[in-house]
Scaffold this motif. Structure first.
Motif, mmCIF file in Angstrom:
data_model
loop_
_atom_site.group_PDB
_atom_site.id
_atom_site.type_symbol
_atom_site.label_atom_id
_atom_site.label_comp_id
_atom_site.label_asym_id
_atom_site.label_seq_id
_atom_site.Cartn_x
_atom_site.Cartn_y
_atom_site.Cartn_z
ATOM 1 N N ILE A 27 -51.164 64.829 -30.411
ATOM 2 C CA ILE A 27 -51.777 66.087 -29.365
ATOM 3 C C ILE A 27 -53.432 65.026 -28.908
ATOM 4 O O ILE A 27 -53.211 65.143 -27.946
ATOM 5 N N GLN A 28 -53.900 65.007 -29.768
ATOM 6 C CA GLN A 28 -55.292 64.935 -29.038
ATOM 7 C C GLN A 28 -55.040 63.619 -28.090
ATOM 8 O O GLN A 28 -55.922 63.020 -26.950
ATOM 9 N N ILE A 29 -54.367 62.061 -28.550
ATOM 10 C CA ILE A 29 -53.687 60.777 -28.360
ATOM 11 C C ILE A 29 -53.836 61.429 -26.136
ATOM 12 O O ILE A 29 -53.599 60.723 -25.317
ATOM 13 N N GLN A 30 -52.431 61.840 -26.752
ATOM 14 C CA GLN A 30 -51.403 62.796 -25.471
ATOM 15 C C GLN A 30 -52.592 63.048 -24.425
ATOM 16 O O GLN A 30 -53.024 63.255 -23.129
ATOM 17 N N ALA A 31 -52.927 64.725 -24.786
ATOM 18 C CA ALA A 31 -54.397 65.038 -24.053
ATOM 19 C C ALA A 31 -55.706 64.729 -23.783
ATOM 20 O O ALA A 31 -56.008 65.052 -22.005
ATOM 21 N N ILE A 32 -56.280 63.903 -23.981
ATOM 22 C CA ILE A 32 -57.819 64.181 -23.787
ATOM 23 C C ILE A 32 -57.745 63.369 -23.163
ATOM 24 O O ILE A 32 -58.700 63.982 -21.567
ATOM 25 N N PRO A 33 -57.126 62.071 -22.472
ATOM 26 C CA PRO A 33 -57.295 61.387 -21.565
ATOM 27 C C PRO A 33 -56.663 62.292 -20.071
ATOM 28 O O PRO A 33 -58.180 62.000 -19.206
ATOM 29 N N PRO A 34 -55.640 62.654 -20.071
ATOM 30 C CA PRO A 34 -55.121 62.939 -18.567
ATOM 31 C C PRO A 34 -55.908 64.767 -18.534
ATOM 32 O O PRO A 34 -57.341 64.977 -16.974
ATOM 33 N N ILE A 35 -56.990 65.121 -19.626
ATOM 34 C CA ILE A 35 -58.335 66.088 -19.453
ATOM 35 C C ILE A 35 -59.292 66.156 -19.027
ATOM 36 O O ILE A 35 -59.834 66.264 -17.705
ATOM 37 N N LEU A 36 -59.787 64.396 -19.313
ATOM 38 C CA LEU A 36 -60.864 63.527 -18.982
ATOM 39 C C LEU A 36 -60.827 63.418 -17.884
ATOM 40 O O LEU A 36 -61.753 63.429 -16.217
ATOM 41 N N GLN A 37 -59.507 63.225 -16.576
ATOM 42 C CA GLN A 37 -59.315 62.631 -15.868
ATOM 43 C C GLN A 37 -59.541 64.372 -14.914
ATOM 44 O O GLN A 37 -59.187 63.683 -13.466
ATOM 45 N N GLY A 38 -59.090 65.282 -15.164
ATOM 46 C CA GLY A 38 -59.736 66.237 -14.407
ATOM 47 C C GLY A 38 -57.755 66.803 -13.875
ATOM 48 O O GLY A 38 -57.566 67.774 -13.080
ATOM 49 N N ARG A 39 -57.185 66.147 -14.519
ATOM 50 C CA ARG A 39 -55.844 66.649 -14.208
ATOM 51 C C ARG A 39 -54.762 68.555 -15.132
ATOM 52 O O ARG A 39 -55.579 68.744 -16.220
ATOM 53 N N ASP A 40 -53.944 68.946 -15.109
ATOM 54 C CA ASP A 40 -53.677 70.046 -15.784
ATOM 55 C C ASP A 40 -52.410 70.087 -17.010
ATOM 56 O O ASP A 40 -52.072 68.727 -16.284
ATOM 57 N N ILE A 41 -52.773 70.302 -17.279
ATOM 58 C CA ILE A 41 -51.371 69.823 -18.861
ATOM 59 C C ILE A 41 -50.799 71.535 -18.820
ATOM 60 O O ILE A 41 -50.959 72.272 -18.905
ATOM 61 N N MET A 42 -50.120 70.958 -19.461
ATOM 62 C CA MET A 42 -49.302 72.118 -20.200
ATOM 63 C C MET A 42 -48.803 71.101 -21.541
ATOM 64 O O MET A 42 -47.723 70.779 -21.767
ATOM 65 N N ALA A 43 -48.707 71.614 -22.788
ATOM 66 C CA ALA A 43 -48.492 71.220 -23.670
ATOM 67 C C ALA A 43 -48.187 71.903 -24.411
ATOM 68 O O ALA A 43 -48.535 73.282 -24.992
ATOM 69 N N SER A 44 -46.710 71.397 -25.619
ATOM 70 C CA SER A 44 -46.950 72.120 -26.572
ATOM 71 C C SER A 44 -46.893 71.249 -27.771
ATOM 72 O O SER A 44 -46.932 70.760 -28.248
#
Ligand code: AMP
Length: 205
Positions: A27-44
């Motif tokens: 989940i860290q590999i998936q979530a960290i780059p888009p959050i750094l780019q300012g994107r919204d995410i929805m994660a389970s």
């Protein structure tokens, strides 16, 4: 995969190394780059997957990349959790991962005296971790201002809805700026047991 490749700053890598983590979780590999780019995410992601570091590390980096406001610091990140236990745990993570950064955070939840929380808020905090009911008590008493929030996190969003916080969450959404980054975590968005992550441009909240 190493933490060094995710685009995190030296201060954060140092804090991660202090924790003894050798590699990021999925989940860290998936979530960290888009959050750094300012994107919204929805994660389970269930508790135990490393999701807290997955959102806390990039949030800390985004905040620390901008100059701190002179004078009283506005709340720039709001993290909502369903329970005081989770709020405390997330608050500890913010503290642990942010220990080499000059950012301030605090945790507020119900069932305890409100005055010490008011005193802490008065000093100015960058990151606020809160349960919805007590957050709205503070709003009612005008002891906090959510008009400068840049990042909103809904942690265990499914549990918050199960616990009947839907009206409180609606009220809180009306108090934070529409133009913001939103990160929504839940255990049950996807039936896939390993979890999933969707990058969105604007969550339909
Ligand atoms: P969470 O899913 O956020 O509740 O995290 C569960 C536990 O995993 C916490 O005790 C964290 O300290 C730990 N943790 C988070 N990231 C890592 C990692 N990359 N490697 C090992 N443990 C981790």
């Amino acid at each position: 995969m190493s933490f060094n490749t995710l685009g995190l700053s030296t201060e954060l890598l140092h804090a991660v190394a202090d924790q003894g983590y050798s590699e990021p979780t999925p989940i860290q590999i998936q979530a960290i780059p888009p959050i750094l780019q300012g994107r919204d995410i929805m994660a389970s992601a269930q508790t135990g997957t490393g999701k807290t570091a997955g959102f806390t590390l990039p949030i800390l980096q985004r905040l620390s990349a901008q100059a701190l406001a002179k004078g009283r610091r506005p709340i720039r990140v709001l993290i909502l959790t369903p329970t005081r236990e989770l709020a405390t745990q997330v608050g500890e993570s913010v503290h642990t991962y942010g220990k080499y950064l000059p950012l301030r955070s605090t945790v507020i939840f119900g069932g305890v005296k409100i005055n010490p929380q008011i005193a802490k808020l008065r000093q100015g905090v960058d990151i606020l971790v809160a349960t919805p009911g007590r957050l709205l008590d503070h709003v009612g008493q005008k002891t906090l201002d959510l008009s400068q929030v840049e990042i909103l996190v809904l942690d265990e969003a499914d549990r918050m809805l199960d616990m009947g916080f839907v009206h409180d969450i609606r009220k809180i959404l009306a108090l934070v700026p529409q133009h913001r980054q939103t990160l929504m975590f839940s255990a049950t968005f996807s039936p896939r047991s390993k979890g999933s992550l969707t990058i969105c441009s604007g969550l339909p909240l």
